[in-house]
Design a protein around this motif. Structure first.
Motif, PDB file in Angstrom:
ATOM      1  N   MET A   1       0.837  -1.169   0.000  1.00  0.00           N
ATOM      2  CA  MET A   1       0.000   0.000   0.000  1.00  0.00           C
ATOM      3  C   MET A   1       0.886   1.238   0.000  1.00  0.00           C
ATOM      4  O   MET A   1       1.782   1.383   0.822  1.00  0.00           O
ATOM      5  N   LYS A   2       0.639   2.137  -0.949  1.00  0.00           N
ATOM      6  CA  LYS A   2       1.414   3.361  -1.061  1.00  0.00           C
ATOM      7  C   LYS A   2       0.679   4.488  -0.349  1.00  0.00           C
ATOM      8  O   LYS A   2      -0.519   4.690  -0.565  1.00  0.00           O
ATOM      9  N   LEU A   3       1.425   5.207   0.478  1.00  0.00           N
ATOM     10  CA  LEU A   3       0.816   6.337   1.171  1.00  0.00           C
ATOM     11  C   LEU A   3       0.806   7.578   0.291  1.00  0.00           C
ATOM     12  O   LEU A   3      -0.093   8.396   0.361  1.00  0.00           O
ATOM     13  N   LEU A   4       1.832   7.687  -0.549  1.00  0.00           N
ATOM     14  CA  LEU A   4       1.939   8.875  -1.374  1.00  0.00           C
ATOM     15  C   LEU A   4       2.319   8.446  -2.782  1.00  0.00           C
ATOM     16  O   LEU A   4       3.313   7.770  -2.995  1.00  0.00           O
ATOM     17  N   HIS A   5       1.524   8.831  -3.725  1.00  0.00           N
ATOM     18  CA  HIS A   5       1.809   8.514  -5.112  1.00  0.00           C
ATOM     19  C   HIS A   5       2.393   9.773  -5.747  1.00  0.00           C
ATOM     20  O   HIS A   5       1.721  10.789  -5.875  1.00  0.00           O
ATOM     21  N   LEU A   6       3.684   9.704  -6.143  1.00  0.00           N
ATOM     22  CA  LEU A   6       4.376  10.859  -6.680  1.00  0.00           C
ATOM     23  C   LEU A   6       5.027  10.477  -8.000  1.00  0.00           C
ATOM     24  O   LEU A   6       5.806   9.535  -8.077  1.00  0.00           O
ATOM     25  N   THR A   7       4.691  11.209  -9.030  1.00  0.00           N
ATOM     26  CA  THR A   7       5.289  10.942 -10.342  1.00  0.00           C
ATOM     27  C   THR A   7       6.663  11.591 -10.407  1.00  0.00           C
ATOM     28  O   THR A   7       7.043  12.370  -9.533  1.00  0.00           O
ATOM     29  N   ARG A   8       7.410  11.279 -11.471  1.00  0.00           N
ATOM     30  CA  ARG A   8       8.722  11.910 -11.653  1.00  0.00           C
ATOM     31  C   ARG A   8       8.593  13.416 -11.781  1.00  0.00           C
ATOM     32  O   ARG A   8       9.375  14.163 -11.208  1.00  0.00           O
ATOM     33  N   ARG A   9       7.625  13.841 -12.547  1.00  0.00           N
ATOM     34  CA  ARG A   9       7.421  15.277 -12.746  1.00  0.00           C
ATOM     35  C   ARG A   9       7.058  15.960 -11.421  1.00  0.00           C
ATOM     36  O   ARG A   9       7.581  17.024 -11.094  1.00  0.00           O
ATOM     37  N   GLY A  10       6.210  15.348 -10.651  1.00  0.00           N
ATOM     38  CA  GLY A  10       5.846  15.891  -9.333  1.00  0.00           C
ATOM     39  C   GLY A  10       7.030  15.925  -8.382  1.00  0.00           C
ATOM     40  O   GLY A  10       7.220  16.874  -7.622  1.00  0.00           O
ATOM     41  N   LEU A  12      10.259  16.105  -9.264  1.00  0.00           N
ATOM     42  CA  LEU A  12      11.170  17.169  -9.708  1.00  0.00           C
ATOM     43  C   LEU A  12      10.632  18.550  -9.338  1.00  0.00           C
ATOM     44  O   LEU A  12      11.378  19.448  -8.932  1.00  0.00           O
ATOM     45  N   ARG A  13       9.328  18.713  -9.483  1.00  0.00           N
ATOM     46  CA  ARG A  13       8.718  19.995  -9.118  1.00  0.00           C
ATOM     47  C   ARG A  13       8.876  20.250  -7.613  1.00  0.00           C
ATOM     48  O   ARG A  13       9.221  21.355  -7.194  1.00  0.00           O
ATOM     49  N   ALA A  14       8.636  19.251  -6.794  1.00  0.00           N
ATOM     50  CA  ALA A  14       8.740  19.406  -5.339  1.00  0.00           C
ATOM     51  C   ALA A  14      10.178  19.661  -4.906  1.00  0.00           C
ATOM     52  O   ALA A  14      10.437  20.534  -4.069  1.00  0.00           O
ATOM     53  N   THR A  15      11.139  18.940  -5.488  1.00  0.00           N
ATOM     54  CA  THR A  15      12.542  19.166  -5.110  1.00  0.00           C
ATOM     55  C   THR A  15      13.018  20.531  -5.591  1.00  0.00           C
ATOM     56  O   THR A  15      13.803  21.198  -4.912  1.00  0.00           O
ATOM     57  N   GLY A  16      12.560  20.979  -6.742  1.00  0.00           N
ATOM     58  CA  GLY A  16      12.923  22.318  -7.224  1.00  0.00           C
ATOM     59  C   GLY A  16      12.395  23.404  -6.302  1.00  0.00           C
ATOM     60  O   GLY A  16      13.099  24.370  -5.985  1.00  0.00           O
ATOM     61  N   LEU A  17      11.149  23.252  -5.869  1.00  0.00           N
ATOM     62  CA  LEU A  17      10.576  24.220  -4.931  1.00  0.00           C
ATOM     63  C   LEU A  17      11.316  24.201  -3.596  1.00  0.00           C
ATOM     64  O   LEU A  17      11.607  25.258  -3.020  1.00  0.00           O
TER      65      LEU A  17
END
Length: 115
Positions: A1-10, A12-17
């Motif tokens: 079970m995944k608690l957080l589903h994060l795509t590559r684009r998401g 990269l966006r989160a790490t950039g922010l």
């Protein structure tokens, strides 16, 4: 079970922010420290400038003040015993009274003190 589903684009966006906020926060901190140090330097300069001004203070040392000299005068001064005499010690020094036992007794009775 995944608690957080994060795509590559998401991701990269989160790490950039996160990196942007970290750099921005670090830069703002540097600017704040630099501004504070500049203020301290200016204030220190003005204090030294005021202290070196002979017109501002008539007597730079308390022992040069004629009122103090008259106070400790050997003939008819109030503190004629000198700066370390009994009267000057009694009048010009503070004394400590330990009141911790009384506070502990009050607390033992259940009285709450607002200190």
């Amino acid at each position: 079970m995944k608690l957080l589903h994060l795509t590559r684009r998401g991701f990269l966006r989160a790490t950039g922010l996160a990196c942007g906020y970290a750099v921005l926060g670090l830069n703002m901190t540097k600017e704040a420290v630099a501004a504070a140090m500049e203020f301290v330097a200016k204030r220190q300069e003005k204090v030294y400038e005021a202290d070196s001004d002979d017109k501002l203070y008539e007597y730079k040392k308390s022992q040069d003040n004629p009122m103090i000299v008259a106070l400790y005068d050997k003939q008819d001064g109030f503190l004629h015993e000198g700066p370390c005499g009994h009267m000057s010690h009694h009048l010009l020094h503070t004394h400590y009274d330990d009141r911790s036992a009384a506070v502990k007794a009050l607390k033992a009775k259940g009285i709450k003190l607002a200190l």
